[in-house]
Design an enzyme around this catalytic site. Structure first.
Site, PDB file in Angstrom:
ATOM      1  N   ARG A  83       0.878  -1.230  -0.196  1.00 16.23           N
ATOM      2  CA  ARG A  83       0.039  -0.035  -0.078  1.00 16.23           C
ATOM      3  C   ARG A  83       0.838   1.466   0.189  1.00 16.23           C
ATOM      4  NH1 ARG A  83      -3.047  -4.009   1.932  1.00 16.23           N
ATOM      5  NH2 ARG A  83      -1.220  -4.773   2.483  1.00 16.23           N
ATOM      6  N   THR A  84       2.073   1.340   0.788  1.00 11.39           N
ATOM      7  CA  THR A  84       2.398   2.550   1.049  1.00 11.39           C
ATOM      8  C   THR A  84       3.334   2.926  -0.087  1.00 11.39           C
ATOM      9  OG1 THR A  84       2.423   1.939   3.292  1.00 11.39           O
ATOM     10  CG2 THR A  84       4.117   3.780   2.674  1.00 11.39           C
TER      11      THR A  84
ATOM     12  N   LYS B 237      25.904  -6.196  -1.170  1.00 14.56           N
ATOM     13  CA  LYS B 237      27.315  -6.521  -0.956  1.00 14.56           C
ATOM     14  C   LYS B 237      27.884  -5.810   0.356  1.00 14.56           C
ATOM     15  CE  LYS B 237      27.456  -5.464  -5.680  1.00 14.56           C
ATOM     16  NZ  LYS B 237      27.876  -4.484  -6.798  1.00 14.56           N
TER      17      LYS B 237
ATOM     18  N   ARG C 187      11.198   3.441   4.432  1.00 13.86           N
ATOM     19  CA  ARG C 187      10.827   2.611   5.062  1.00 13.86           C
ATOM     20  C   ARG C 187      12.276   1.655   5.747  1.00 13.86           C
ATOM     21  NH1 ARG C 187       5.485  -1.029   4.712  1.00 13.86           N
ATOM     22  NH2 ARG C 187       4.723   0.889   5.355  1.00 13.86           N
TER      23      ARG C 187
ATOM     24  N   HIS D 244       4.474   5.741  11.507  1.00 11.43           N
ATOM     25  CA  HIS D 244       4.091   5.710  10.269  1.00 11.43           C
ATOM     26  C   HIS D 244       3.153   6.714  10.052  1.00 11.43           C
ATOM     27  CE1 HIS D 244       3.144   4.102   6.595  1.00 11.43           C
ATOM     28  NE2 HIS D 244       2.774   2.835   6.931  1.00 11.43           N
TER      29      HIS D 244
HETATM   30  N1   CP Z   1      -0.271  -0.037   5.979  1.00 12.64           N
HETATM   31  C1   CP Z   1       0.736  -0.265   5.471  1.00 12.64           C
HETATM   32  O1   CP Z   1       1.742   0.177   5.823  1.00 12.64           O
HETATM   33  O2   CP Z   1       0.732  -1.304   4.367  1.00 12.64           O
HETATM   34  P1   CP Z   1       1.966  -1.796   3.581  1.00 12.64           P
HETATM   35  O3   CP Z   1       2.896  -2.381   4.642  1.00 12.64           O
HETATM   36  O4   CP Z   1       1.331  -2.557   2.599  1.00 12.64           O
HETATM   37  O5   CP Z   1       2.426  -0.349   2.848  1.00 12.64           O
END
Ligand code: CP
Length: 313
Positions: free
Chosen positions: A54-55, A82, A104, A132
């Site tokens: 999603r993100t 590496k 992320r 998040h």
């Molecule tokens: N909600 C969320 O962060 O989903 P993803 O891990 O699919 O990005």
């Protein structure tokens, strides 16, 4: 503000500005050609050290709709394999000329470190169990579009609080907009201390069902848990899952939310996830407009936008 690292960095005015701008960008998404030139000439790099559906896809869609150029980086096929360090990787990407980095990482605080190393704006797309922020913003957007003001609204955040960056972000986000947040979890799924958190706590989900405006289920994050934290997933579902029987006790206008990906049959019954008051797919859709707003405010205008028309023209 140059970066978006934590919901704790945003006050109520900041959040409302982002949500209002997201409304304008949601309109752009409905146009025949859902694109504006707002970030033409800007380059954004994706730095995803953890999996995402999603993100990542909604950030990529948001950037395309804003006409930004993007630099795709795949950890699995990069020199990270590496042994290249996070700092060297980030500085290499920055040297090629980027205006923004969306990151992320499994390490809590990694985006904060990156923001110290490079000049580009950094957006935290999830750091370990910590934060998040764009998930929280899209959740607030979805909630306010259904319920209006969140002042005095009651939100239950249920399940794996201990390992959840979404719980931490949303406790701050919902409280900043005036809601009353209750964490619902067994002791083993709560952090060791909740001192200073703007939340109440209960171990009894049945106690809150009739009173809440939002039942927000968290994914059971088995990949972060070092040891068994519940006897079995079936027992967890019976005590802390949104079962059909519990969902029937929610008020008609109450919302069911989940950040995804869902474990159907664990934190939420499969049938409940598809009910009309479950807005889980809407959360995903709203993520695009909200992330457009975040990217535009950080890379395009700064958090001092006077008129949304300049962004969506
Ligand atoms: N909600 C969320 O962060 O989903 P993803 O891990 O699919 O990005």
């Amino acid at each position: 503000m140059r970066h978006l690292l934590s919901m704790a960095d945003l006050d109520r005015d900041d959040i409302e500005q982002i949500l209002n701008l997201a409304d304008s960008f949601a309109e752009v998404g409905k146009r025949q050609i859902p694109k504006v030139p707002a970030l033409r000439g800007k380059t954004i790099a994706w730095l995803f050290y953890e999996d995402s559906t999603r993100t990542r896809l909604s950030f990529e869609t948001a950037a395309k709709r804003l006409s930004a150029d993007t630099m795709n980086f795949s950890v699995g096929s990069s020199s990270v394999n590496k042994g290249e360090s996070l700092r060297d990787t980030v500085e290499t990407i920055a040297a090629m000329g980027v205006d923004g980095v969306v990151v992320r990482h499994r390490g809590a605080g990694a985006p904060h470190r990156i923001a110290e190393w490079i000049d580009a704006s950094v957006v935290n797309a999830g750091d370990g169990w910590h934060q998040h922020p764009t998930q929280s913003l899209l959740d607030l957007y979805t909630a306010t579009r259904h319920l209006g003001s969140l002042d005095g609204r009651r939100i239950a955040i249920v399940g794996d609080i201990k390992y959840s960056r979404v719980a931490r972000s949303n406790a701050i986000g919902f409280a900043t907009l005036g809601a009353e947040v209750t964490f619902v979890a067994p002791q083993t799924l709560l952090p060791p201390s909740l001192e200073g958190w703007p939340v109440k706590v209960t171990h009894d989900l049945d106690e809150v069902m009739e009173d809440i405006d939002i039942c927000y289920l968290l994914r059971m994050q088995l990949e972060r848990q070092e040891q068994a934290v519940v006897p079995t997933l079936r027992e967890f579902h019976e005590e802390y899952g949104l079962t059909t029987e519990r969902a029937d006790r929610l008020r008609e206008e109450s919302l069911i939310m989940h950040p995804g990906p869902m474990n159907r049959g664990v934190e939420i019954a499969g049938e409940v996830a598809d009910r009309p008051n479950a807005v889980i797919t809407e959360q995903v859709i709203n993520g695009i407009a909200v992330r457009m707003a975040v990217l535009y405010l950080l890379l395009g205008s700064g958090l001092n936008l006077v008129d949304n028309q300049e962004a969506v023209a």
